[in-house]
Design a protein around this motif. Structure first.
Motif: not given
Lengths: 247, 247
Positions: A42-46, A60-61, A130-140
């Motif tokens: 989820q992009h920029k979630s709270n 949050n994301n 957004m794809l690179g950020n998603a890789v990072e948050s997925l790893v998180g």
């Protein structure tokens, strides 16, 4: 034990089992805590899901991105440290930045098919960044569920082995700015960069940068990021000088 | 098991048991592999100790620094992530950089008494910057012996709790450059930096930088690092403008 039951439920019984199976193919394991993984996409979630009893607190994301960025950097550092027992610190640092820099992560996320998962949870057009950020948050998210060892397994087996060509990176140099600088210094020539235009596009600052060799404008590059614009201009200058083949 | 025997030997029988006991006080545990820890305190060492059967391969001081820098960054990131369940990504990133930036690591190393250990293994005058590097390579050495969990225990219990005042850091802002810039932007004034002198000292480049507000030179700062010189100059400018009390 609870994790095993959750996994069984998620995989066989949950109304979201289709998503669970998709994640399983991506992760190499069945997620026990689906919430965190959904959040990662989820992009920029709270901070909606804050549970005071959860040791990892509000998720949050962007917080997941912060955690994932650090964890990924360390796992890649350790991987390179072991893979190159004789590699010096400079080589290891360069190799790591080639793997975890924005552009590579965007490509890895693309190859992993994260765009599909992102479109499921976001009603916006999926931008490349957004794809690179998603890789990072997925790893998180994986780190929150699996800890350091489990995350290492994922990063090395599912990410690096499948989507990163380490051998190619050893010789690949995409720092055109430093290549140009090195060449010019050898020949006693001076390199300067100057912003020739700065304007708004999609409400964001965009830069047009020129590269000058001995005061003469050789090429220009344009990007939302000033350094990226300098890289583009430098690459063009290298091609113009016959030092690089355009592709 | 082998580790336990090594620890027993190191602590009670080894000719280097004095060093071992000193390390024990510092680390909170008795090191099993003394070599790696000794290496951590050797400045710019070579790959002398390469053992092809060692999964961590050739160990030299700078490689340990590379590993330790990454591991430390992640442990601090995770610590903050858990400590501030509602802290957003921007806050977490700032807090982390306050803890792991060069200057703080130098101070932590100083407070840990690493200068003594460094002087044991190096015949050079111990520069301040060597202390921060030694913290990183020490963390790298602990990681090689203890893995992620053991290193987390050391960093949180021995380092952060004893030598870092987290609560103070929450409100402390030592980015004088951004403070000055923010103040001037609010008042429609322009800030520039210019290198007024660049010279060699101890064979290293040293910079004298001036900060100009609306084209008027307000203060100068000097350091081996250009950004650090800008910070010094900015702090002086803030003091001159009555926005900060000198101390």
């Amino acid at each position: 034990m609870i994790k095993a039951i959750r996994r069984f439920y998620n995989y066989y019984l949950s109304p979201e089992r289709e998503l669970v199976r998709r994640l399983r193919r991506l992760l190499g394991f069945t997620p026990a805590y689906l919430k965190v993984f959904k959040l990662a996409f989820q992009h920029k979630s709270n901070n909606q899901d804050t549970d005071p009893n959860d040791p990892y607190g509000g998720q949050n994301n962007e917080r997941l991105e912060f955690l994932g960025d650090a964890v990924l950097g360390t796992i890649v550092a350790e991987y390179l440290y072991k893979k190159y027992p004789l590699g010096d610190e400079g080589f290891l640092t360069k190799m790591r930045s080639k793997i975890v820099k924005r552009n590579s992560l965007n490509k890895i996320g693309d190859n992993m098919g994260l765009d599909e998962l992102l479109s499921t949870y976001n009603n916006v057009r999926i931008a490349k960044s957004m794809l690179g950020n998603a890789v990072e948050s997925l790893v998180g998210a994986i780190y929150v569920e699996q800890g350091y060892k489990g995350t290492t397994r994922f990063v090395v087996k599912e990410m690096l082995r499948n989507y990163v060509d380490i051998t190619h990176l050893e010789t690949f140099d995409d720092n055109y700015k430093s290549q140009l600088l090195e060449h010019c210094q050898k020949n006693g020539r001076r390199v300067d960069y100057s912003v020739v235009k700065r304007f708004k596009q999609d409400k964001r600052d965009r830069f047009k940068v020129a590269v000058l060799v001995d005061g003469q404008k050789l090429a220009v590059g344009e990007d939302f990021n000033k350094k990226a614009a300098e890289q583009i201009a430098s690459k063009r200058a290298l091609v113009d000088m016959g030092l690089k083949v355009s592709k």
